[in-house]
Write a protein that holds these residues in place. Structure first.
Motif, PDB file in Angstrom:
ATOM      1  N   PRO A 152      34.633  34.601 -14.262  1.00 15.14           N
ATOM      2  CA  PRO A 152      34.319  33.502 -15.188  1.00 15.14           C
ATOM      3  C   PRO A 152      35.311  33.415 -16.346  1.00 15.14           C
ATOM      4  CG  PRO A 152      32.515  35.129 -15.062  1.00 15.14           C
ATOM      5  CD  PRO A 152      33.683  35.708 -14.345  1.00 15.14           C
ATOM      6  N   TYR A 153      35.661  32.184 -16.714  1.00 19.93           N
ATOM      7  CA  TYR A 153      36.395  31.966 -17.967  1.00 19.93           C
ATOM      8  C   TYR A 153      35.508  31.074 -18.829  1.00 19.93           C
ATOM      9  CZ  TYR A 153      37.769  27.293 -16.244  1.00 19.93           C
ATOM     10  OH  TYR A 153      37.763  25.997 -15.776  1.00 19.93           O
ATOM     11  N   PRO A 154      35.375  31.380 -20.132  1.00 20.69           N
ATOM     12  CA  PRO A 154      34.375  30.683 -20.935  1.00 20.69           C
ATOM     13  C   PRO A 154      34.761  29.258 -21.328  1.00 20.69           C
ATOM     14  CG  PRO A 154      35.333  32.557 -22.129  1.00 20.69           C
ATOM     15  CD  PRO A 154      36.070  32.451 -20.840  1.00 20.69           C
ATOM     16  N   LEU A 155      33.739  28.426 -21.395  1.00 18.39           N
ATOM     17  CA  LEU A 155      33.847  27.153 -22.110  1.00 18.39           C
ATOM     18  C   LEU A 155      33.219  27.445 -23.465  1.00 18.39           C
ATOM     19  CD1 LEU A 155      32.546  24.647 -19.408  1.00 18.39           C
ATOM     20  CD2 LEU A 155      34.891  25.399 -19.829  1.00 18.39           C
ATOM     21  N   ILE A 156      33.857  27.003 -24.533  1.00 19.60           N
ATOM     22  CA  ILE A 156      33.259  27.287 -25.838  1.00 19.60           C
ATOM     23  C   ILE A 156      32.705  26.000 -26.448  1.00 19.60           C
ATOM     24  CG2 ILE A 156      34.305  29.476 -26.547  1.00 19.60           C
ATOM     25  CD1 ILE A 156      36.626  27.979 -27.653  1.00 19.60           C
ATOM     26  N   TYR A 157      31.622  26.191 -27.223  1.00 12.18           N
ATOM     27  CA  TYR A 157      30.969  25.023 -27.810  1.00 12.18           C
ATOM     28  C   TYR A 157      31.213  24.984 -29.304  1.00 12.18           C
ATOM     29  CZ  TYR A 157      27.656  21.405 -28.870  1.00 12.18           C
ATOM     30  OH  TYR A 157      27.104  20.230 -29.294  1.00 12.18           O
ATOM     31  N   ASP A 158      31.828  23.876 -29.738  1.00 10.91           N
ATOM     32  CA  ASP A 158      32.039  23.674 -31.169  1.00 10.91           C
ATOM     33  C   ASP A 158      32.030  22.160 -31.380  1.00 10.91           C
ATOM     34  OD1 ASP A 158      32.664  23.819 -33.796  1.00 10.91           O
ATOM     35  OD2 ASP A 158      34.781  24.343 -33.507  1.00 10.91           O
ATOM     36  N   HIS A 159      30.850  21.590 -31.606  1.00 10.96           N
ATOM     37  CA  HIS A 159      30.681  20.127 -31.648  1.00 10.96           C
ATOM     38  C   HIS A 159      31.192  19.489 -30.371  1.00 10.96           C
ATOM     39  CE1 HIS A 159      29.591  20.515 -35.813  1.00 10.96           C
ATOM     40  NE2 HIS A 159      30.690  21.184 -36.030  1.00 10.96           N
ATOM     41  N   GLY A 160      31.000  20.116 -29.260  1.00 13.58           N
ATOM     42  CA  GLY A 160      31.513  19.643 -27.964  1.00 13.58           C
ATOM     43  C   GLY A 160      32.089  20.856 -27.240  1.00 13.58           C
ATOM     44  N   TRP A 161      32.215  20.682 -25.918  1.00 17.96           N
ATOM     45  CA  TRP A 161      32.684  21.815 -25.109  1.00 17.96           C
ATOM     46  C   TRP A 161      34.180  21.723 -24.872  1.00 17.96           C
ATOM     47  CZ3 TRP A 161      29.445  25.709 -23.722  1.00 17.96           C
ATOM     48  CH2 TRP A 161      28.068  25.460 -23.792  1.00 17.96           C
ATOM     49  N   GLN A 162      34.814  22.870 -24.839  1.00 11.93           N
ATOM     50  CA  GLN A 162      36.217  22.889 -24.440  1.00 11.93           C
ATOM     51  C   GLN A 162      36.540  24.162 -23.671  1.00 11.93           C
ATOM     52  OE1 GLN A 162      38.500  23.203 -28.167  1.00 11.93           O
ATOM     53  NE2 GLN A 162      36.624  22.363 -29.072  1.00 11.93           N
ATOM     54  N   ILE A 163      37.620  24.076 -22.888  1.00 12.16           N
ATOM     55  CA  ILE A 163      38.046  25.252 -22.127  1.00 12.16           C
ATOM     56  C   ILE A 163      38.664  26.237 -23.112  1.00 12.16           C
ATOM     57  CG2 ILE A 163      39.645  26.090 -20.360  1.00 12.16           C
ATOM     58  CD1 ILE A 163      39.449  23.331 -19.031  1.00 12.16           C
ATOM     59  N   ASP A 164      38.233  27.486 -23.042  1.00  9.78           N
ATOM     60  CA  ASP A 164      38.809  28.515 -23.910  1.00  9.78           C
ATOM     61  C   ASP A 164      40.113  28.995 -23.254  1.00  9.78           C
ATOM     62  OD1 ASP A 164      39.334  30.513 -25.636  1.00  9.78           O
ATOM     63  OD2 ASP A 164      37.547  31.709 -25.209  1.00  9.78           O
ATOM     64  N   LEU A 165      41.212  28.292 -23.584  1.00 15.62           N
ATOM     65  CA  LEU A 165      42.472  28.541 -22.876  1.00 15.62           C
ATOM     66  C   LEU A 165      42.996  29.972 -23.050  1.00 15.62           C
ATOM     67  CD1 LEU A 165      43.854  25.013 -23.570  1.00 15.62           C
ATOM     68  CD2 LEU A 165      43.464  25.942 -21.290  1.00 15.62           C
ATOM     69  N   PRO A 166      42.932  30.549 -24.277  1.00 12.11           N
ATOM     70  CA  PRO A 166      43.389  31.951 -24.391  1.00 12.11           C
ATOM     71  C   PRO A 166      42.593  32.889 -23.480  1.00 12.11           C
ATOM     72  CG  PRO A 166      43.118  30.959 -26.564  1.00 12.11           C
ATOM     73  CD  PRO A 166      42.560  29.984 -25.571  1.00 12.11           C
ATOM     74  N   SER A 167      41.295  32.591 -23.296  1.00 11.72           N
ATOM     75  CA  SER A 167      40.486  33.457 -22.428  1.00 11.72           C
ATOM     76  C   SER A 167      40.899  33.354 -20.970  1.00 11.72           C
ATOM     77  CB  SER A 167      39.008  33.096 -22.519  1.00 11.72           C
ATOM     78  OG  SER A 167      38.494  33.568 -23.699  1.00 11.72           O
ATOM     79  N   LEU A 168      41.364  32.173 -20.604  1.00 13.76           N
ATOM     80  CA  LEU A 168      41.824  31.990 -19.223  1.00 13.76           C
ATOM     81  C   LEU A 168      42.927  33.019 -18.941  1.00 13.76           C
ATOM     82  CD1 LEU A 168      41.184  29.934 -16.981  1.00 13.76           C
ATOM     83  CD2 LEU A 168      43.045  28.525 -17.836  1.00 13.76           C
ATOM     84  N   GLU A 169      43.811  33.133 -19.909  1.00 13.47           N
ATOM     85  CA  GLU A 169      44.918  34.106 -19.816  1.00 13.47           C
ATOM     86  C   GLU A 169      44.365  35.533 -19.767  1.00 13.47           C
ATOM     87  OE1 GLU A 169      48.997  34.275 -19.652  1.00 13.47           O
ATOM     88  OE2 GLU A 169      48.199  32.525 -20.696  1.00 13.47           O
ATOM     89  N   LYS A 170      43.386  35.791 -20.645  1.00  9.71           N
ATOM     90  CA  LYS A 170      42.837  37.164 -20.722  1.00  9.71           C
ATOM     91  C   LYS A 170      42.100  37.546 -19.441  1.00  9.71           C
ATOM     92  CE  LYS A 170      41.898  37.116 -25.592  1.00  9.71           C
ATOM     93  NZ  LYS A 170      40.785  36.485 -26.266  1.00  9.71           N
ATOM     94  N   ARG A 171      41.441  36.579 -18.810  1.00  9.51           N
ATOM     95  CA  ARG A 171      40.645  36.893 -17.618  1.00  9.51           C
ATOM     96  C   ARG A 171      41.520  36.973 -16.362  1.00  9.51           C
ATOM     97  NH1 ARG A 171      35.107  35.898 -19.029  1.00  9.51           N
ATOM     98  NH2 ARG A 171      35.152  36.675 -21.151  1.00  9.51           N
TER      99      ARG A 171
END
Ligand code: PLP
Length: 405
Positions: A152-171
């Motif tokens: 899994p790579y996280p989607l983060i919620y901050d007034h809307g959802w977005q792909i957590d791009l740095p996490s994609l790299e980390k995972r």
């Protein structure tokens, strides 16, 4: 009795593949619901997402007539699926300004089957696919049945959802073969934005990884955003597999008809098409009556989608009218799809909320952990639910929370 059960599970342990050693006992919420149904207690089901059970008016005769094409009496197999059907799918994309060649389209009996074809094409046993979290719970099973893993790579919620791009790299790990995006995602309702896609494509290209895009809900947009990707079926920068089908586009999940569109840079694309053709030729799974019916079944979207859009919007509007700022319940931003995510006070787990709502109030909602939400207190409800049930059920949820805080 108890002993013989133990014995049989020991026999099963040796008899069956490890990929099928699932925990098959029903979870706490399912047991609770089964008990309520046994007792005949009426339930307000806010998880209803079967469009054939939601009171929409289908062109019944048109659908049945479409399945009675005399050409279906002759067998002329095509691994990709009969050409007129693929031309109709290409026509669907043309309305979005995208022109895939019908030769880049493979018809399948479900998106699930399309996933299996793509996973078999890309990954060896033990390889991994990066999947968004939270998302569609079936990915774990689809991956497991194809002997691969989801990372899994996280989607983060901050007034809307977005792909957590740095996490994609980390995972990222050596055995990762593809990145999967769901556009819009189930259940967060978030679309991929152009900026995100550009980064994901660079990520994939640099590592010879493919992109898999699930667009089954793409026609159900609830907000406008010019930054949104139109469709992944137009990508040329990295090898891309775009999945969709009639289960959502025409609200006909019972027809078992889906497809995958393959795009990408020249040689990779040619190789992928040739290999995918062998996979599809091995199964030839789509029946002729269905393939021949596809153009007409796809056309029925023009009458069914407006009804669904109207339901989604009116339920969402009603939901917002019931959630003033000072309510202990709020809803997360939703851009599209068939679901809304409620955030309840995290004084209990989302499963505890769901069980209590079922037991005390006869209301069914999905706890967020079914979709791997990282925080507690999320409940997922279907905006497809009939208006009356939706309004009553929501009223009971709000009353229960008010009573508990
Ligand atoms: C994200 C996503 N993909 C695919 C599907 C199922 O598609 P199909 O019925 O074609 O297998 C669903 C069903 O809810 C879904 O949520």
């Amino acid at each position: 009795m108890h002993r013989s059960r133990e014995f049989s599970s020991l026999v099963s342990f040796y008899m069956f593949s490890s990929r099928t050693s699932w925990l098959l006992s029903p979870n706490r919420l399912t047991r609770e619901i089964e008990e309520l149904r046994r007792k005949g207690i009426p339930l307000l089901d806010l998880t209803e997402s079967n469009p054939t059970h939601c009171g929409f008016v289908f062109d019944q005769q048109g659908i049945l007539d479409a399945l009675a094409n005399p050409q279906a009496l002759s067998y002329t197999p095509d691994p990709r699926g009969l050409l007129p059907a693929r031309q109709a799918v290409a026509g669907y994309y043309a309305e979005h300004g995208i022109r895939p060649d019908p030769g880049q389209i493979f018809l399948t009996t479900s998106t699930s089957e399309a996933y299996s074809y793509v996973f078999r094409l890309l990954a060896d046993p033990g390889d991994a696919i990066l999947v968004p979290q939270p998302s569609y719970p079936l990915f774990d099973f689809l991956a497991g049945l194809n002997d691969i893993r989801v990372v899994p790579y996280p989607l983060i919620y901050d007034h809307g959802w977005q792909i957590d791009l740095p996490s994609l790299e980390k995972r990222l790990e050596d055995r990762a073969r593809a990145v999967l995006v769901v556009h819009p995602n189930n259940p967060t309702g978030s679309f991929v934005r152009r900026g995100e896609l550009a980064e994901v494509l660079t990520f994939c290209r640099q590592r010879d990884m493919a992109l898999v895009a699930d667009e089954v809900f793409a026609d159900y947009s609830l907000t406008a955003d010019p930054q949104r990707v139109v469709s992944h079926a137009a990508i040329t920068e990295a090898l891309t597999f775009t999945l969709s089908g009639l289960s959502k586009i025409s609200a006909l999940p019972q027809m078992k008809l889906a497809w995958v569109v393959v795009n990408g840079p020249g040689q990779q694309l040619r190789d992928a098409l040739a290999r995918l053709e062998m996979i599809a030729d091995t199964y030839l799974s789509l029946s002729a009556p269905l393939a021949l019916a596809l153009p007409k079944l796809l056309e029925t979207r023009r009458t069914i989608q407006p009804q669904i859009q109207e339901r989604l919007r009116s339920n969402l509007q009603f939901l917002d009218s019931q959630l003033p700022i000072d309510q202990p319940v709020s809803r997360l931003e939703v851009e599209g799809g068939w679901y809304a995510v409620l955030r309840l006070p995290s004084i209990r787990t989302d499963e505890d909320w769901a069980v209590e709502l079922a037991r005390q109030d006869g209301v069914l909602a999905h706890p967020g952990h079914f979709f791997d939400f990282s925080s507690e207190g999320c409940l997922v409800i279907s905006l497809l639910t009939g208006r009356e049930v939706f309004a009553k059920g929501l009223g009971r949820i709000l009353a229960r929370v008010a009573h508990c805080v």
